[in-house]
Design an enzyme around this catalytic site. Structure first.
Site, PDB file in Angstrom:
ATOM      1  N   GLU A 291       0.801  -1.224   0.000  1.00 33.60           N
ATOM      2  CA  GLU A 291       0.000   0.000   0.000  1.00 33.60           C
ATOM      3  C   GLU A 291       0.832   1.273   0.000  1.00 33.60           C
ATOM      4  O   GLU A 291       0.327   2.327  -0.410  1.00 33.60           O
ATOM      5  CB  GLU A 291      -0.932   0.014   1.215  1.00 33.60           C
ATOM      6  CG  GLU A 291      -1.983  -1.093   1.182  1.00 33.60           C
ATOM      7  CD  GLU A 291      -3.035  -0.953   2.256  1.00 33.60           C
ATOM      8  OE1 GLU A 291      -4.073  -1.619   2.149  1.00 33.60           O
ATOM      9  OE2 GLU A 291      -2.831  -0.178   3.214  1.00 33.60           O
TER      10      GLU A 291
ATOM     11  N   PRO B 206     -18.051  -3.744  18.504  1.00 33.93           N
ATOM     12  CA  PRO B 206     -18.447  -5.043  19.052  1.00 33.93           C
ATOM     13  C   PRO B 206     -19.942  -5.231  19.222  1.00 33.93           C
ATOM     14  O   PRO B 206     -20.388  -6.353  19.508  1.00 33.93           O
ATOM     15  CB  PRO B 206     -17.728  -5.073  20.414  1.00 33.93           C
ATOM     16  CG  PRO B 206     -17.568  -3.634  20.786  1.00 33.93           C
ATOM     17  CD  PRO B 206     -17.324  -2.923  19.486  1.00 33.93           C
TER      18      PRO B 206
ATOM     19  N   GLU C  86      -7.089  -6.023  -6.935  1.00 28.88           N
ATOM     20  CA  GLU C  86      -8.043  -5.782  -5.850  1.00 28.88           C
ATOM     21  C   GLU C  86      -8.708  -4.417  -5.976  1.00 28.88           C
ATOM     22  O   GLU C  86      -9.438  -3.994  -5.072  1.00 28.88           O
ATOM     23  CB  GLU C  86      -7.342  -5.910  -4.496  1.00 28.88           C
ATOM     24  CG  GLU C  86      -6.833  -7.326  -4.212  1.00 28.88           C
ATOM     25  CD  GLU C  86      -6.210  -7.469  -2.843  1.00 28.88           C
ATOM     26  OE1 GLU C  86      -6.274  -6.497  -2.047  1.00 28.88           O
ATOM     27  OE2 GLU C  86      -5.664  -8.547  -2.551  1.00 28.88           O
TER      28      GLU C  86
END
Length: 205
Positions: free
Chosen positions: A112, A130, A158
């Site tokens: 990246e 969560p 990607e």
């Protein structure tokens, strides 16, 4: 916490779990009961759970120049809730089943940002959401040499289109204060580095 509440293996009872969707990510529906603070099991509740691989985020830091390397890319989740859905972020990636978090940090830094990381300093592990996701994030600061860093990176297969920025740490911290950097991993890592910069530089310079 109530003294009557004792978390243990029987504090949560999963009654039913089914996969509702399976794509790049998975969505499960879970019916469960859990022990309550007052004692005893609570009522049956149904929750959708976003199931995904755990993630690694790393803030590349050049201790010699006191600079950080940030990446900029389009994020679909910010598309309708931010004036600019191209976010300034940390290098990040998902953990495959046979990888360690440190391996992911180094691989993603190369893919990246075109960076080779030196030492990795673990910051923390945390759950970003969560209430509906089981994702766990491993957060690091990674030592780097920022000279010559920049350009556009990412894996074409990607669909990645990632621009690299090198900023003085103080400018990045101001961007957090101004709301220009507005994602959790980046805010946590930059604020941690602001608090621990002297110790990090003392060991890395």
């Amino acid at each position: 916490m109530s003294e009557t509440f004792k978390p243990d293996a029987e504090a949560v009872e999963v009654l039913k779990r089914e996969a509702c969707f399976q794509g790049f990510y998975r969505l499960d529906r879970v019916e469960l009961r859990h022990r309550q603070f007052a004692g005893g099991m609570g009522p049956t509740i149904s929750r959708e759970l976003f199931v995904r691989h755990d993630a690694v985020c790393v803030l590349p830091y050049d201790p010699q120049r006191d600079c950080v390397v940030l990446i900029e890319q389009f994020r679909v989740g910010a598309m309708n809730k931010a004036s600019n859905p191209w976010l300034l972020e940390l290098v990040a990636g998902l953990i495959d089943t046979d990888e360690q978090p440190e391996e992911v940090a180094r691989r993603e830094a190369q893919e990246e940002a075109g960076l080779e990381l030196g030492a990795l300093w673990p910051i923390t592990q945390y759950f970003p959401s969560p209430g509906g996701s089981d994702e766990l994030v491993h957060l690091f600061v990674g030592r780097c040499d920022s000279e010559g860093a920049g350009g556009v990176h990412g894996l074409a297969e990607e669909g990645e289109d990632i621009r690299v920025h090198v900023w003085p740490l103080e400018d990045a911290l101001q961007a957090v204060k101004d709301g220009l950097i507005n994602n959790a991993a980046s805010i946590i890592a930059l604020q941690w580095l602001a608090l621990n910069r002297a110790e990090v530089r003392g060991l890395w310079v």
